[in-house]
Design a protein around this motif. Structure first.
Motif, PDB file in Angstrom:
ATOM      1  N   GLY A  62      25.799  37.587  41.351  1.00 38.14           N
ATOM      2  CA  GLY A  62      27.037  37.015  40.869  1.00 38.14           C
ATOM      3  C   GLY A  62      27.729  36.183  41.926  1.00 38.14           C
ATOM      4  N   TRP A  63      28.740  35.457  41.480  1.00 39.10           N
ATOM      5  CA  TRP A  63      29.586  34.660  42.360  1.00 39.10           C
ATOM      6  C   TRP A  63      31.021  35.155  42.279  1.00 39.10           C
ATOM      7  N   PHE A  64      31.656  35.278  43.424  1.00 36.15           N
ATOM      8  CA  PHE A  64      33.064  35.614  43.534  1.00 36.15           C
ATOM      9  C   PHE A  64      33.728  34.600  44.457  1.00 36.15           C
ATOM     10  N   ARG A  65      35.039  34.524  44.402  1.00 37.27           N
ATOM     11  CA  ARG A  65      35.748  33.616  45.291  1.00 37.27           C
ATOM     12  C   ARG A  65      37.058  34.245  45.753  1.00 37.27           C
ATOM     13  N   GLN A  66      37.537  33.780  46.893  1.00 37.39           N
ATOM     14  CA  GLN A  66      38.767  34.304  47.456  1.00 37.39           C
ATOM     15  C   GLN A  66      39.548  33.183  48.125  1.00 37.39           C
ATOM     16  N   ALA A  67      40.763  32.965  47.649  1.00 35.62           N
ATOM     17  CA  ALA A  67      41.667  31.996  48.241  1.00 35.62           C
ATOM     18  C   ALA A  67      42.546  32.696  49.268  1.00 35.62           C
ATOM     19  N   PRO A  68      43.096  31.958  50.233  1.00 37.25           N
ATOM     20  CA  PRO A  68      43.964  32.574  51.244  1.00 37.25           C
ATOM     21  C   PRO A  68      45.120  33.341  50.615  1.00 37.25           C
ATOM     22  N   GLY A  69      45.308  34.576  51.046  1.00 35.05           N
ATOM     23  CA  GLY A  69      46.389  35.397  50.543  1.00 35.05           C
ATOM     24  C   GLY A  69      46.161  35.979  49.166  1.00 35.05           C
ATOM     25  N   LYS A  70      44.990  35.765  48.606  1.00 36.95           N
ATOM     26  CA  LYS A  70      44.675  36.252  47.267  1.00 36.95           C
ATOM     27  C   LYS A  70      43.557  37.284  47.312  1.00 36.95           C
ATOM     28  N   GLU A  71      43.475  38.081  46.254  1.00 38.71           N
ATOM     29  CA  GLU A  71      42.378  39.025  46.116  1.00 38.71           C
ATOM     30  C   GLU A  71      41.108  38.292  45.717  1.00 38.71           C
ATOM     31  N   ARG A  72      39.991  38.866  46.083  1.00 38.70           N
ATOM     32  CA  ARG A  72      38.721  38.313  45.663  1.00 38.70           C
ATOM     33  C   ARG A  72      38.605  38.412  44.144  1.00 38.70           C
ATOM     34  N   GLU A  73      38.200  37.331  43.499  1.00 36.15           N
ATOM     35  CA  GLU A  73      38.131  37.318  42.053  1.00 36.15           C
ATOM     36  C   GLU A  73      36.744  36.938  41.553  1.00 36.15           C
ATOM     37  N   PHE A  74      36.435  37.439  40.394  1.00 34.48           N
ATOM     38  CA  PHE A  74      35.164  37.179  39.747  1.00 34.48           C
ATOM     39  C   PHE A  74      35.077  35.740  39.277  1.00 34.48           C
ATOM     40  N   VAL A  75      33.901  35.142  39.441  1.00 31.40           N
ATOM     41  CA  VAL A  75      33.648  33.786  38.962  1.00 31.40           C
ATOM     42  C   VAL A  75      32.585  33.790  37.868  1.00 31.40           C
ATOM     43  N   SER A  76      31.416  34.357  38.185  1.00 29.95           N
ATOM     44  CA  SER A  76      30.317  34.354  37.232  1.00 29.95           C
ATOM     45  C   SER A  76      29.279  35.390  37.633  1.00 29.95           C
ATOM     46  N   ALA A  77      28.523  35.887  36.655  1.00 28.61           N
ATOM     47  CA  ALA A  77      27.481  36.868  36.915  1.00 28.61           C
ATOM     48  C   ALA A  77      26.282  36.604  36.019  1.00 28.61           C
ATOM     49  N   ILE A  78      25.118  37.036  36.491  1.00 26.44           N
ATOM     50  CA  ILE A  78      23.884  36.839  35.740  1.00 26.44           C
ATOM     51  C   ILE A  78      22.962  38.030  35.944  1.00 26.44           C
ATOM     52  N   SER A  79      22.286  38.446  34.885  1.00 26.46           N
ATOM     53  CA  SER A  79      21.375  39.576  34.949  1.00 26.46           C
ATOM     54  C   SER A  79      20.069  39.179  35.630  1.00 26.46           C
ATOM     55  N   ILE A  80      19.232  40.171  35.894  1.00 23.79           N
ATOM     56  CA  ILE A  80      17.989  39.906  36.621  1.00 23.79           C
ATOM     57  C   ILE A  80      17.074  38.943  35.880  1.00 23.79           C
ATOM     58  N   SER A  81      17.118  38.960  34.562  1.00 22.02           N
ATOM     59  CA  SER A  81      16.285  38.072  33.758  1.00 22.02           C
ATOM     60  C   SER A  81      16.981  36.770  33.393  1.00 22.02           C
ATOM     61  N   GLY A  82      18.282  36.708  33.627  1.00 21.88           N
ATOM     62  CA  GLY A  82      19.055  35.554  33.210  1.00 21.88           C
ATOM     63  C   GLY A  82      19.518  35.631  31.770  1.00 21.88           C
ATOM     64  N   GLY A  83      19.223  36.740  31.094  1.00 21.87           N
ATOM     65  CA  GLY A  83      19.565  36.871  29.689  1.00 21.87           C
ATOM     66  C   GLY A  83      21.020  37.186  29.413  1.00 21.87           C
ATOM     67  N   THR A  84      21.712  37.713  30.406  1.00 25.69           N
ATOM     68  CA  THR A  84      23.129  38.027  30.261  1.00 25.69           C
ATOM     69  C   THR A  84      23.915  37.248  31.294  1.00 25.69           C
ATOM     70  N   ILE A  85      24.906  36.507  30.850  1.00 30.08           N
ATOM     71  CA  ILE A  85      25.730  35.667  31.721  1.00 30.08           C
ATOM     72  C   ILE A  85      27.188  35.783  31.317  1.00 30.08           C
ATOM     73  N   ASP A  86      28.055  35.851  32.293  1.00 31.73           N
ATOM     74  CA  ASP A  86      29.486  35.862  32.042  1.00 31.73           C
ATOM     75  C   ASP A  86      30.195  34.920  33.005  1.00 31.73           C
ATOM     76  N   TYR A  87      31.340  34.381  32.561  1.00 32.81           N
ATOM     77  CA  TYR A  87      32.178  33.523  33.375  1.00 32.81           C
ATOM     78  C   TYR A  87      33.625  33.971  33.288  1.00 32.81           C
ATOM     79  N   ALA A  88      34.348  33.768  34.371  1.00 33.37           N
ATOM     80  CA  ALA A  88      35.783  33.946  34.316  1.00 33.37           C
ATOM     81  C   ALA A  88      36.375  32.885  33.401  1.00 33.37           C
TER      82      ALA A  88
END
Length: 125
Positions: free
Chosen positions: A35-61
């Motif tokens: 998955g991908w996460f991101r963090q801006a200065p002074g902010k909590e780390r937030e979810f961006v996107s995730a993918i399963s081992i096969s690529g069959g399941t994907i989610d986005y913020a």
């Protein structure tokens, strides 16, 4: 000795595109949930996107849905994030995450055991 290394960050103007890459090494016997996460200065780390081992399941913020595309590469445990129509609010350090103990990690950062050092993405107005 698992290691994740991100690349592709940079400074761009609003509306531009960037493509991030993540290369995992040290455990190539099986595929990992990633998955991908991101963090801006002074902010909590937030979810961006995730993918399963096969690529069959994907989610986005919701904030990136329709603009970003996550994908797995041809090589084992490689990951990409195509970012289009970038906005200043996308400015952050972007982190690649992986876990070999599950099929899909989702948006919870605690589901990922390994993390890269991050790559800076800066979007100017």
């Amino acid at each position: 000795q698992v290691q994740l290394v991100e690349s592709g960050g940079g400074l761009v103007q609003a509306g531009a595109s960037l493509s991030l890459s993540c290369a995992a090494s040290g455990r190539t016997s099986s595929s990992a949930a990633m998955g991908w996460f991101r963090q801006a200065p002074g902010k909590e780390r937030e979810f961006v996107s995730a993918i399963s081992i096969s690529g069959g399941t994907i989610d986005y913020a919701d904030s990136v849905k329709g603009r970003f595309i996550i994908s797995r590469g041809n090589n084992r445990n490689t990951l990409y994030l195509q970012m289009n129509s970038l906005k200043p609010e996308d400015t952050a350090v972007y982190y690649c995450a992986a876990d070999w103990g599950r099929i899909y990690g989702g948006k919870d950062p605690s589901h990922y055991k390994y993390w890269g050092q991050g790559t800076q993405v800066t979007v100017s107005s």
